[in-house]
Design a protein around this motif. Structure first.
Motif, mmCIF file in Angstrom:
data_model
loop_
_atom_site.group_PDB
_atom_site.id
_atom_site.type_symbol
_atom_site.label_atom_id
_atom_site.label_comp_id
_atom_site.label_asym_id
_atom_site.label_seq_id
_atom_site.Cartn_x
_atom_site.Cartn_y
_atom_site.Cartn_z
ATOM 1 N N ASP A 1 0.815 -1.215 0.000
ATOM 2 C CA ASP A 1 0.000 0.000 0.000
ATOM 3 C C ASP A 1 0.849 1.266 0.000
ATOM 4 O O ASP A 1 0.359 2.342 -0.370
ATOM 5 N N ALA A 2 2.121 1.149 0.411
ATOM 6 C CA ALA A 2 2.998 2.316 0.463
ATOM 7 C C ALA A 2 3.665 2.597 -0.885
ATOM 8 O O ALA A 2 4.392 3.585 -1.020
ATOM 9 N N ILE A 3 3.435 1.735 -1.866
ATOM 10 C CA ILE A 3 4.038 1.896 -3.199
ATOM 11 C C ILE A 3 2.939 2.256 -4.193
ATOM 12 O O ILE A 3 1.975 1.507 -4.368
ATOM 13 N N TYR A 4 3.094 3.401 -4.832
ATOM 14 C CA TYR A 4 2.058 3.854 -5.757
ATOM 15 C C TYR A 4 2.003 2.979 -7.005
ATOM 16 O O TYR A 4 0.934 2.530 -7.419
ATOM 17 N N ASN A 5 3.161 2.746 -7.608
ATOM 18 C CA ASN A 5 3.221 1.939 -8.836
ATOM 19 C C ASN A 5 4.300 0.869 -8.640
ATOM 20 O O ASN A 5 5.491 1.187 -8.615
ATOM 21 N N LEU A 6 3.870 -0.379 -8.484
ATOM 22 C CA LEU A 6 4.815 -1.464 -8.194
ATOM 23 C C LEU A 6 5.773 -1.702 -9.351
ATOM 24 O O LEU A 6 6.957 -1.970 -9.146
ATOM 25 N N ALA A 7 5.281 -1.576 -10.576
ATOM 26 C CA ALA A 7 6.136 -1.799 -11.742
ATOM 27 C C ALA A 7 7.260 -0.766 -11.794
ATOM 28 O O ALA A 7 8.424 -1.101 -12.043
ATOM 29 N N ASP A 8 6.935 0.497 -11.521
ATOM 30 C CA ASP A 8 7.960 1.538 -11.500
ATOM 31 C C ASP A 8 8.959 1.289 -10.374
ATOM 32 O O ASP A 8 10.165 1.509 -10.532
ATOM 33 N N HIS A 9 8.461 0.832 -9.242
ATOM 34 C CA HIS A 9 9.329 0.545 -8.097
ATOM 35 C C HIS A 9 10.341 -0.547 -8.440
ATOM 36 O O HIS A 9 11.530 -0.421 -8.110
ATOM 37 N N VAL A 10 9.885 -1.582 -9.123
ATOM 38 C CA VAL A 10 10.767 -2.683 -9.519
ATOM 39 C C VAL A 10 11.821 -2.192 -10.507
ATOM 40 O O VAL A 10 13.001 -2.546 -10.406
ATOM 41 N N VAL A 11 11.415 -1.363 -11.446
ATOM 42 C CA VAL A 11 12.353 -0.831 -12.442
ATOM 43 C C VAL A 11 13.383 0.079 -11.785
ATOM 44 O O VAL A 11 14.585 0.031 -12.111
ATOM 45 N N LEU A 12 12.956 0.910 -10.814
ATOM 46 C CA LEU A 12 13.878 1.806 -10.120
ATOM 47 C C LEU A 12 14.927 1.036 -9.326
ATOM 48 O O LEU A 12 16.054 1.518 -9.137
ATOM 49 N N LEU A 13 14.570 -0.165 -8.869
ATOM 50 C CA LEU A 13 15.523 -1.012 -8.149
ATOM 51 C C LEU A 13 16.457 -1.765 -9.082
ATOM 52 O O LEU A 13 17.327 -2.519 -8.627
ATOM 53 N N SER A 14 16.283 -1.572 -10.391
ATOM 54 C CA SER A 14 17.088 -2.263 -11.418
ATOM 55 C C SER A 14 17.011 -3.775 -11.268
ATOM 56 O O SER A 14 18.000 -4.488 -11.477
ATOM 57 N N ALA A 15 15.835 -4.245 -10.892
ATOM 58 C CA ALA A 15 15.640 -5.686 -10.729
ATOM 59 C C ALA A 15 15.426 -6.351 -12.076
ATOM 60 O O ALA A 15 14.825 -5.772 -12.986
ATOM 61 N N SER A 16 15.925 -7.574 -12.194
ATOM 62 C CA SER A 16 15.719 -8.326 -13.433
ATOM 63 C C SER A 16 14.665 -9.412 -13.262
ATOM 64 O O SER A 16 14.274 -10.061 -14.225
ATOM 65 N N GLU A 17 14.207 -9.610 -12.011
ATOM 66 C CA GLU A 17 13.255 -10.683 -11.757
ATOM 67 C C GLU A 17 12.441 -10.394 -10.506
ATOM 68 O O GLU A 17 12.953 -9.822 -9.531
ATOM 69 N N VAL A 18 11.171 -10.773 -10.534
ATOM 70 C CA VAL A 18 10.292 -10.700 -9.369
ATOM 71 C C VAL A 18 9.882 -12.131 -9.023
ATOM 72 O O VAL A 18 9.448 -12.889 -9.899
ATOM 73 N N VAL A 19 10.047 -12.513 -7.753
ATOM 74 C CA VAL A 19 9.733 -13.866 -7.318
ATOM 75 C C VAL A 19 8.532 -13.821 -6.379
ATOM 76 O O VAL A 19 8.531 -13.078 -5.389
ATOM 77 N N LEU A 20 7.508 -14.614 -6.706
ATOM 78 C CA LEU A 20 6.312 -14.697 -5.871
ATOM 79 C C LEU A 20 6.571 -15.647 -4.713
ATOM 80 O O LEU A 20 6.777 -16.843 -4.922
ATOM 81 N N ALA A 21 6.577 -15.094 -3.508
ATOM 82 C CA ALA A 21 6.802 -15.903 -2.302
ATOM 83 C C ALA A 21 5.643 -15.692 -1.339
ATOM 84 O O ALA A 21 5.843 -15.498 -0.134
ATOM 85 N N LEU A 22 4.431 -15.737 -1.852
ATOM 86 C CA LEU A 22 3.237 -15.508 -1.040
ATOM 87 C C LEU A 22 2.908 -16.751 -0.235
ATOM 88 O O LEU A 22 3.006 -17.875 -0.731
ATOM 89 N N GLU A 23 2.506 -16.551 1.008
ATOM 90 C CA GLU A 23 2.120 -17.673 1.857
ATOM 91 C C GLU A 23 0.768 -18.237 1.447
ATOM 92 O O GLU A 23 0.514 -19.426 1.536
ATOM 93 N N GLU A 24 -0.114 -17.368 1.001
ATOM 94 C CA GLU A 24 -1.448 -17.780 0.572
ATOM 95 C C GLU A 24 -1.771 -17.066 -0.736
ATOM 96 O O GLU A 24 -1.784 -15.840 -0.805
#
Length: 462
Positions: A189-212
């Motif tokens: 909720d503290a991140i307005y645009n998750l896609a922009d946040h990921v790009v700003l971190l220069s990430a090459s991959e997002v891993v889903l580690a959800l418990e449910e």
């Protein structure tokens, strides 16, 4: 990582392997040049001896792979790498001498090999001194963002800190987990645009580690992230790639069903595997027969009882068969025929048995089972029916390891030390499932090469 024939190879290993190959070609040329100058020979084009140079470089690189030069320990420690390099190059040159004797057309002179051997050791060690810790640095690690802040995210955090990890976690996103264990995670909720946040971190991959995951998948966010060019992965697939195992704590039946693997299009590969098994078992039984007979006599002289023994094992599709092994324990090792796990420093093992177990000589008679088609050279180790019955009730998906033919050596044997407990069986099952899921002739070759390391350094012997 780069995927070769369904098996992932780290970028750092590929780069180091390519540089090693070039240096081995150069070392072969240096050896020839030194010897030619000593004999006063006129210089010739390098292309005139390409078969000798290529055979030299490839043979030594195979020896280096077999000895473990590209393993995690060798990438982290110069001392460890130097020791393995010297052993690999020395054994490789010995093997080349035999190869050149059989095929003289592609061979160097023996004096050339001596000079080339010295040049190879110097150049390969210098390369590792030059690169230093760079191969294990952040430059070769993928930057990932973890979607989740629970126990699964904690597993990724711990894995990222292990020596040789191929990734670095640059951010955690909390998805309102009930049991949050990552204090530094940022709330979604503290991140307005998750896609922009990921790009700003220069990430090459997002891993889903959800418990449910029920009604918790942020589909719009994931779609936007995917369209930015960042790879999106599920934790089970990610862990399979990074560890070379099928993680039993995170997999589900649906993942096993819908993920890549367990391909039925293996007719050509299976035929090639069977031809190799027949040729290799016949060759080993022929050339190792004197070793088997001498060992059998030694076993017989040391302790009462037969030199060979039959033991029931569970094979392909759960069908039982008998394996033949050289006896390494006392005749009364199992009272009443009850199966008992082998232990460290097991008192039931004889002096001769301890030696042949470390050298794997006790396994040689199993080549007969390979020749008959009950086993293969590579595959999950066949277990005894009593152990299988127990493990199938305690470990999920244990029966699935019987969907491939059992082997004398396997992916679990070259990656995990000998174990004799439920937890050890669980770890080995994860490797066996990876093999069954990602089988290819390339993986078989990799396992056979690494088996040489296991035998030479007695890894996992008990």
């Amino acid at each position: 990582m780069i995927r070769l024939f369904k098996h992932y190879v780290p970028n750092a290993v590929l780069l180091l392997g390519a540089l090693d190959l070039l240096l081995l070609l150069a070392a072969g040329e240096i050896g020839w040049t030194i010897r030619a100058n000593q004999l006063g020979m006129a210089p010739q084009s390098m292309m005139s001896r390409w078969p000798q140079l290529v055979s030299y470089a490839l043979f030594l690189q195979v020896a280096m792979m077999a000895i473990g030069v590209y393993g995690t320990e060798a990438l982290q420690s110069l001392r460890y790498a130097t020791a393995r390099l010297i052993i690999a190059v020395s054994l490789g040159v010995i093997g080349l001498s035999f190869l050149y004797f059989m095929i003289p057309e592609i061979g160097f002179w023996r004096s050339n090999l001596l000079y080339a051997m010295g040049a190879s050791i110097v150049l390969l060690i210098f390369l590792r001194m030059l690169l230093g810790k760079a191969l294990g640095s952040q430059a070769f690690k993928r930057r990932i963002v973890v979607l989740g802040a629970g126990a699964r995210a904690q597993r990724l955090k711990e894995l990222s800190k292990t020596p040789g990890a191929g990734f670095a976690v640059v951010g955690y996103i909390s998805m309102s987990e009930a049991n949050r264990v990552i204090p530094e995670a940022i709330a979604r909720d503290a991140i307005y645009n998750l896609a922009d946040h990921v790009v700003l971190l220069s990430a090459s991959e997002v891993v889903l580690a959800l418990e449910e995951r029920r009604n918790a998948l942020p589909l719009k966010d994931l779609l936007r992230i995917k369209t930015t060019g960042v790879h999106v992965n599920e934790i089970s697939t990610f862990l399979e790639r990074e560890t070379g195992r099928v993680d039993l704590d995170s997999v589900s039946p649906s993942w096993l069903i819908f993920s890549d693997g367990f391909s039925s299009g293996r007719m050509l590969s299976s035929a090639f595997k069977r031809l190799f098994d027949i040729a290799a078992s016949l060759t080993l039984l022929t050339f190792m027969l004197p070793v088997i007979l001498i060992t059998a006599i030694a076993v017989k002289l040391e302790s009462k009882g037969p030199a060979f023994y039959r033991q029931r094992r569970v094979g392909l599709y759960g069908v039982g068969f008998d394996v033949i092994k050289l006896r390494s324990m006392r005749q009364d090792a199992e009272v009443g025929g009850n199966a008992v796990w082998a232990e460290k420093n097991d008192p039931r093992i004889t002096r001769i048995g301890n030696i042949i177990r470390k050298l794997r000589i006790d396994e040689l008679p199993q080549c007969w089972s390979v020749l008959k088609g009950e086993m293969s050279f590579v595959g999950p180790r066949p277990e005894r029916p009593q152990f299988v019955d127990d493990l199938e009730t305690k470990l999920p998906y244990y029966a699935e390891r019987h969907m491939v033919k059992p082997g004398i050596t396997g992916w679990a044997q070259v990656n995990y030390p000998y174990g004799a407990s439920i937890e050890d069986s669980r770890q080995k099952l994860e490797y066996d499932l990876y093999y069954a899921k990602n089988y290819s002739p390339f993986l078989d070759l990799l396992i056979l090469l690494q088996t040489a390391r296991v035998v030479l350094f007695a890894d996992g012997a008990r």
